[in-house]
Write an enzyme that holds these catalytic residues in place. Structure first.
Site, PDB file in Angstrom:
ATOM      1  N   LYS A 275       0.578 -10.292  -2.391  1.00 51.24           N
ATOM      2  CA  LYS A 275       1.516  -9.393  -3.078  1.00 51.24           C
ATOM      3  C   LYS A 275       2.892  -9.770  -2.555  1.00 51.24           C
ATOM      4  CE  LYS A 275       3.863  -6.084  -3.101  1.00 51.24           C
ATOM      5  NZ  LYS A 275       5.314  -6.169  -3.398  1.00 51.24           N
TER       6      LYS A 275
ATOM      7  N   GLY B   8       7.283  -7.561   7.168  1.00 45.87           N
ATOM      8  CA  GLY B   8       8.240  -6.661   6.530  1.00 45.87           C
ATOM      9  C   GLY B   8       8.788  -5.693   7.559  1.00 45.87           C
ATOM     10  N   SER B   9       9.213  -4.539   7.085  1.00 44.52           N
ATOM     11  CA  SER B   9       9.866  -3.580   7.979  1.00 44.52           C
ATOM     12  C   SER B   9       8.845  -2.868   8.869  1.00 44.52           C
ATOM     13  CB  SER B   9      10.614  -2.547   7.136  1.00 44.52           C
ATOM     14  OG  SER B   9       9.694  -1.867   6.303  1.00 44.52           O
TER      15      SER B   9
ATOM     16  N   GLU C 119       8.831   0.238   9.435  1.00 46.29           N
ATOM     17  CA  GLU C 119       8.450   1.470   8.734  1.00 46.29           C
ATOM     18  C   GLU C 119       7.238   1.226   7.808  1.00 46.29           C
ATOM     19  OE1 GLU C 119      11.767   2.363   6.305  1.00 46.29           O
ATOM     20  OE2 GLU C 119      10.827   4.126   5.424  1.00 46.29           O
TER      21      GLU C 119
ATOM     22  N   GLY D 151       5.223  -1.330   8.030  1.00 44.91           N
ATOM     23  CA  GLY D 151       4.128  -1.765   8.905  1.00 44.91           C
ATOM     24  C   GLY D 151       3.275  -0.586   9.345  1.00 44.91           C
TER      25      GLY D 151
ATOM     26  N   GLU E 196       4.133  -8.683  11.272  1.00 46.89           N
ATOM     27  CA  GLU E 196       5.364  -9.282  11.788  1.00 46.89           C
ATOM     28  C   GLU E 196       6.489  -8.403  11.254  1.00 46.89           C
ATOM     29  OE1 GLU E 196       8.569 -10.742  12.036  1.00 46.89           O
ATOM     30  OE2 GLU E 196       8.028 -12.459  10.769  1.00 46.89           O
TER      31      GLU E 196
ATOM     32  N   CYS F 176      14.357 -11.265  10.518  1.00 49.69           N
ATOM     33  CA  CYS F 176      13.774 -10.400  11.540  1.00 49.69           C
ATOM     34  C   CYS F 176      14.202 -10.856  12.927  1.00 49.69           C
ATOM     35  CB  CYS F 176      12.260 -10.378  11.402  1.00 49.69           C
ATOM     36  SG  CYS F 176      11.584 -12.015  11.187  1.00 49.69           S
TER      37      CYS F 176
ATOM     38  N   GLU G 283      18.093  -1.719  13.140  1.00 49.96           N
ATOM     39  CA  GLU G 283      18.064  -3.042  12.522  1.00 49.96           C
ATOM     40  C   GLU G 283      18.879  -2.966  11.227  1.00 49.96           C
ATOM     41  OE1 GLU G 283      14.369  -4.601  10.839  1.00 49.96           O
ATOM     42  OE2 GLU G 283      14.931  -6.586  11.589  1.00 49.96           O
TER      43      GLU G 283
HETATM   44  P1  ADP Z   1      11.996  -5.440   3.533  1.00 50.89           P
HETATM   45  O1  ADP Z   1      12.741  -4.553   4.449  1.00 50.89           O
HETATM   46  O2  ADP Z   1      11.946  -6.868   3.934  1.00 50.89           O
HETATM   47  O3  ADP Z   1      12.243  -5.197   2.076  1.00 50.89           O
HETATM   48  P2  ADP Z   1       9.572  -3.954   3.280  1.00 50.89           P
HETATM   49  O4  ADP Z   1       8.778  -3.595   4.479  1.00 50.89           O
HETATM   50  O5  ADP Z   1      10.236  -2.877   2.513  1.00 50.89           O
HETATM   51  O6  ADP Z   1      10.533  -5.050   3.806  1.00 50.89           O
HETATM   52  O7  ADP Z   1       8.693  -4.784   2.262  1.00 50.89           O
HETATM   53  C1  ADP Z   1       7.894  -5.867   2.629  1.00 50.89           C
HETATM   54  C2  ADP Z   1       6.729  -5.965   1.664  1.00 50.89           C
HETATM   55  O8  ADP Z   1       5.953  -4.777   1.760  1.00 50.89           O
HETATM   56  C3  ADP Z   1       7.123  -6.088   0.200  1.00 50.89           C
HETATM   57  O9  ADP Z   1       6.211  -6.953  -0.464  1.00 50.89           O
HETATM   58  C4  ADP Z   1       6.961  -4.668  -0.309  1.00 50.89           C
HETATM   59  O10 ADP Z   1       6.706  -4.595  -1.684  1.00 50.89           O
HETATM   60  C5  ADP Z   1       5.753  -4.221   0.479  1.00 50.89           C
HETATM   61  N1  ADP Z   1       5.610  -2.762   0.615  1.00 50.89           N
HETATM   62  C6  ADP Z   1       6.569  -1.810   0.588  1.00 50.89           C
HETATM   63  N2  ADP Z   1       6.034  -0.581   0.722  1.00 50.89           N
HETATM   64  C7  ADP Z   1       4.695  -0.742   0.858  1.00 50.89           C
HETATM   65  C8  ADP Z   1       3.588   0.126   1.065  1.00 50.89           C
HETATM   66  N3  ADP Z   1       3.754   1.440   1.143  1.00 50.89           N
HETATM   67  N4  ADP Z   1       2.361  -0.410   1.170  1.00 50.89           N
HETATM   68  C9  ADP Z   1       2.174  -1.739   1.102  1.00 50.89           C
HETATM   69  N5  ADP Z   1       3.175  -2.621   0.905  1.00 50.89           N
HETATM   70  C10 ADP Z   1       4.413  -2.140   0.791  1.00 50.89           C
END
Ligand code: ADP
Length: 496
Positions: free
Chosen positions: A192, A245-246, A248, A250, A267, A301, A398
């Site tokens: 995804k 990703g973030s 939060e 994670g 990560e 990151c 961050e």
């Molecule tokens: P960034 O700050 O880099 O945008 P995010 O953590 O928001 O990072 O997003 C990283 C990935 O996680 C993206 O592919 C996003 O669509 C996905 N994502 C965001 N929210 C959720 C969730 N609740 N569950 C699973 N995946 C998510």
């Protein structure tokens, strides 16, 4: 300014994109789409299908079938050849990957150009591992058996169906960190990609099929995090989630994964320290510090966003970094010489502005930057603050933007300096700038991060494990450790 795009890039952008499931483009269950925009202009460049839970179900089912299908019957040599062919095809499409990254991600072209070969190198690195995946023979002699009456050994097996959820910042680079070791280990996966920069993932899936990866082994479900991402993270048919990703999100992934206790590697975010000692070679350190903070508009990151400088050289370093920042050409990724492109979205630009607005009221001094350089597109100037303190918002949060916060330290023991550097919930990366070997080695041990550089910030190589401590994540990608994330061990005992 959009240059002459490669004809294949134009054709790709003009397509009506679908999901990629079971080796072919497939429409989503519900015909919803999302526009993909160019952050340099804010204008649409293409659109993707919005996959949802039903589509994730379909992709996971395809990945499950493929796990036990022809993929599992290939020899190591056959799997290696397929990964090498995949790598060759990525190289052959380097221009298209570069152009897609400039357009959907806002990468300056030079960065996009260096990410494309990194991807194929990563595939070659893991292609080499396929034939080295092996268990061990063990000296077990339980159950009253003597040596020679019992055979004990381990098998290394793929963990199964992997759900990969990736961010937009290096789009296909981030995706490859999961695709290559997962395929090398014999897993199948559902990717995804981030909704902001989703295009290259679809191209990767097509190239994998062209390279001989069997249908269902590598599937892509484009869509939103809250729907497609959440469905994948919670899916009972998924054995492991690999997330970047973030912090939060994670946390949400960990909760979602608890249902079937799937494995999780994460990560996440960072607020990485850059520690500059008075004996550092400043001609090397100043550009190094600036690039640690400003590379890809600080949307890293590993971004070196907290700089600690010895008070003796603080002024020279701060002014040097600010001068470097003022000289960085800001523009669209295709504009010649661009070093600072747009940030990913209006929301991200606005968030950076909100965080930066807290700095001066909290007592920081602005040396340079702090504004939008132009109205069209999501640009923000590279920004340097001095007189920062540990409790300031820009030091704690961050930002994911081009903002460096400088603090100083006085002569003192290295433990105290390291304690300042470690005063964050994160622990991803860090760097130390010095010519003194003892200072370098001692600081390397004292900094609480998954990765530390001396006179270099955040060096990345396929062979070098990468990941975070504390709230920066779980596990290590890259290198042998990265392969381990996709393998499980079976202990076998045979008596006769
Ligand atoms: P960034 O700050 O880099 O945008 P995010 O953590 O928001 O990072 O997003 C990283 C990935 O996680 C993206 O592919 C996003 O669509 C996905 N994502 C965001 N929210 C959720 C969730 N609740 N569950 C699973 N995946 C998510």
């Amino acid at each position: 300014m959009t240059p002459d795009l490669a004809p294949e890039t134009r054709a790709f952008l003009a397509r009506r994109h679908a999901l990629y499931v079971d080796g072919a483009a497939q429409p989503p269950a519900r015909p919803a789409t999302l526009e993909v925009t160019d952050p340099a202009t804010g204008l649409p460049i293409s659109s993707i299908a919005l996959g949802e839970a039903a589509d994730v179900d379909r992709a996971v089912a395809a990945a499950r079938r493929a796990l036990h299908g022809p993929w599992s019957r290939l020899t190591a040599d056959e799997r290696t050849r397929i990964l090498l062919e995949f790598s060759r095809l990525c190289d052959a499409r380097a221009r298209q990957f570069t152009e897609l990254a400039v357009l959907d991600n806002g990468m300056p072209r030079a960065i996009a150009e260096s990410t494309a070969p990194f991807c194929s190198q990563f595939l070659r690195y893991y292609a080499g591992w396929v034939s080295k995946i092996a268990g061990r023979t063990l000296p077990s002699a339980g159950m009253g058996k003597r040596p020679g009456e019992l055979q004990a050994y381990t098998l290394r097996e793929p963990v199964g169906v992997v759900g990969a959820i990736t961010p937009w910042n290096y789009s296909f680079g981030m995706e490859m960190l999961k695709i290559a070791p997962a395929l090398a280990a014999g897993c199948t996966l559902v990717l995804k990609p981030a909704e902001q920069a989703p295009l290259a993932a679809l191209l990767l899936a097509e190239l994998a099929t062209e390279a001989g990866v069997p249908p269902g082994v590598f599937n892509v479900v484009t869509g939103l995090g809250e729907t497609a991402g959440a469905a994948l993270a919670a899916h009972p048919g998924v054995d492991k989630i690999a997330f970047t990703g973030s912090t939060e999100v994670g946390r949400l992934i960990v909760h979602a994964a608890a249902g079937n206790l799937k494995r999780v590697s994460l990560e996440l975010g960072g607020k990485s320290p850059v520690v500059v000692f008075p004996d550092a070679d400043l001609a090397q350190a100043i550009p190094g510090i600036a690039m640690a903070g400003f590379l890809l508009q600080g949307q890293n990151c590993v971004c070196g966003s907290r700089v600690f400088v010895h008070e003796k050289i603080a002024r020279e370093v701060a002014e040097g970094v600010a001068a470097f920042a003022r000289n960085m050409a800001i523009g669209g990724g295709f504009e010649p010489g661009t070093m600072i492109g747009p940030v990913i979205s209006r929301e991200q630009r606005d968030r950076i502005e909100r965080l930066v607005a807290t700095a001066q009221p909290e007592g920081a001094r602005l040396l340079t930057g702090g504004r939008r350089p132009r109205e069209a597109g999501w640009f923000f100037e590279p920004t340097v603050f001095t007189d920062c303190r540990p409790d300031m918002t820009i030091v704690r949060e961050e930002i994911f933007g081009p903002v460096i916060a400088i603090q100083t330290f006085a002569d003192g023991d290295l433990e105290a300096i390291a304690a300042q550097a470690n005063d964050t919930v994160y622990g991803l990366s860090g760097s130390v700038w010095t010519r003194d070997l003892a200072t370098a080695h001692r600081m390397v041990r004292l900094i609480d991060a998954g990765q530390v550089g001396v006179n270099v910030h955040a060096a990345m190589d396929p062979t070098m494990p990468f990941g975070g401590n504390r709230q920066s994540g779980w596990g290590r990608e890259f290198g042998e450790e990265g392969l381990e994330l996709y393998l499980k061990t079976k202990a076998v005992t045979i008596t006769w």
